[in-house]
Enzyme design. Structure first.
Site, short mmCIF file in Angstrom:
data_model
loop_
_atom_site.label_atom_id
_atom_site.label_comp_id
_atom_site.label_asym_id
_atom_site.label_seq_id
_atom_site.Cartn_x
_atom_site.Cartn_y
_atom_site.Cartn_z
N ARG A 51 163.46 -84.72 16.93
CA ARG A 51 162.28 -85.54 16.62
C ARG A 51 161.50 -85.87 17.88
O ARG A 51 162.09 -86.22 18.91
CB ARG A 51 162.70 -86.83 15.91
CG ARG A 51 163.28 -86.60 14.52
CD ARG A 51 163.76 -87.89 13.90
NE ARG A 51 164.90 -88.44 14.61
CZ ARG A 51 165.54 -89.56 14.25
NH1 ARG A 51 165.11 -90.26 13.21
NH2 ARG A 51 166.57 -89.98 14.94
N ASP A 53 158.26 -88.13 19.74
CA ASP A 53 157.58 -89.42 19.63
C ASP A 53 156.08 -89.24 19.42
O ASP A 53 155.53 -88.13 19.58
CB ASP A 53 157.80 -90.24 20.90
CG ASP A 53 159.25 -90.65 21.08
OD1 ASP A 53 159.94 -90.85 20.07
OD2 ASP A 53 159.69 -90.77 22.24
N TYR A 111 162.45 -79.14 27.44
CA TYR A 111 161.16 -79.84 27.49
C TYR A 111 160.44 -79.52 28.79
O TYR A 111 161.07 -79.19 29.81
CB TYR A 111 161.38 -81.36 27.44
CG TYR A 111 161.72 -81.93 26.08
CD1 TYR A 111 160.74 -82.47 25.26
CD2 TYR A 111 163.03 -81.95 25.63
CE1 TYR A 111 161.05 -83.02 24.03
CE2 TYR A 111 163.36 -82.49 24.39
CZ TYR A 111 162.36 -83.03 23.60
OH TYR A 111 162.68 -83.57 22.38
N ARG A 198 161.08 -88.84 29.30
CA ARG A 198 159.99 -89.63 29.86
C ARG A 198 160.51 -90.69 30.83
O ARG A 198 159.83 -91.02 31.82
CB ARG A 198 159.18 -90.26 28.74
CG ARG A 198 158.37 -89.24 27.95
CD ARG A 198 157.85 -89.80 26.63
NE ARG A 198 157.02 -90.96 26.85
CZ ARG A 198 156.66 -91.81 25.88
NH1 ARG A 198 157.09 -91.61 24.63
NH2 ARG A 198 155.88 -92.83 26.15
#
Length: 257
Positions: A51, A53, A111, A198
């Site tokens: 999932r 954000d 990522y 992040r």
């Protein structure tokens, strides 16, 4: 039949991946399920590899779904894409075994975080990259990041809202490089905690700007205290590149180990 899809999306107009009900804000999952259900002429529910954000993008999110509707992969791909908003598309569709699971069959996720490093904010690509005005030493960030490799407790880099039962993750690879005015961080692990990427980026930025020494990242990891780490980096610079699966599932090369 069970099918796997490769889904690409610009997350800027969505409140993340996960569906929040028929009266909730727009999500990628809700848009995809509506489009698939229209193609199938029956209700479709999807499960994803990871999932994302609100504001986070995906180059190749992998999902699976089951359907009794008889459609070939081309029809699922083009028919679904034609019913999706312009910011989402289905790149490919592959029939898979009934025990395939987009999340639990994946062995890794990758990522990329990209930011513009200059005095002036971006005009082009501002929805696809973050901005840092402080001069950054990408080499120092890369060296500091290597302390995160391996299986560790990443409590220092997860949000207080993270619902994972534990914070141990195996980080396979992390690199930081400069490309002109852009700085890119790529990171791969078996799985990630909520805001983990992040939060790592936010701490590495403090090292790159000279506000903290390179050894600080290792100290944060060992201390396991989120309150001591750097701020959470903005979402628009983050792209979920792909999950990775063992070859026996027969998925496209880009998502195969």
């Amino acid at each position: 039949m069970r099918y796997a899809l490769g889904v690409e999306y610009d997350g800027g107009g969505f409140q993340g991946w996960q569906g929040l009900g028929p009266s909730g804000p727009p999500t990628v999952q809700a848009a995809l399920e509506r489009a698939l259900s229209s193609v199938a002429d029956q209700a479709i529910t999807v499960s994803c590899a990871g999932r994302t954000d609100a504001g986070v993008h995906a180059q190749c999110q992998v999902v699976h779904f089951d359907s009794t509707a008889v459609r070939d992969p081309r029809a699922w791909t083009l028919g679904t894409t034609g019913r999706l908003p312009p910011s989402v598309c289905v790149r490919w569709c592959v029939p898979v075994a009934g025990d395939f699971h987009a999340r639990f069959s994946a062995r890794a996720r990758r990522y990329r975080y990209r930011l513009l490093n200059r005095q002036v904010r971006p005009a082009l690509y501002r929805h696809l990259m973050a901005w840092e005005r402080r001069p950054l030493d990408a080499d120092a960030m890369h060296r500091a990041a290597q302390a995160l490799l391996g299986e560790n407790d990443f409590n220092a880099f997860r949000t207080v809202h993270c619902q994972a039962p534990h914070a141990r993750r195996n980080l396979h690879d992390i690199s930081v490089r400069r490309d002109g005015e852009a700085v890119e961080i790529e990171i791969q692990a078996n799985a990630f905690l909520h805001h983990m990427v992040r939060n790592i980026v936010g701490s590495l930025l403090e090292v790159g700007a000279g506000a903290q020494p390179e050894a600080w990242i290792a100290q944060l990891l060992a201390g396991r205290d989120r309150t001591l780490a750097g701020p959470t980096a903005p979402p628009q610079g983050l792209v979920f590149l792909r999950p990775l699966y063992p070859p026996e599932w027969g998925l496209p090369t880009e998502v195969t180990l």
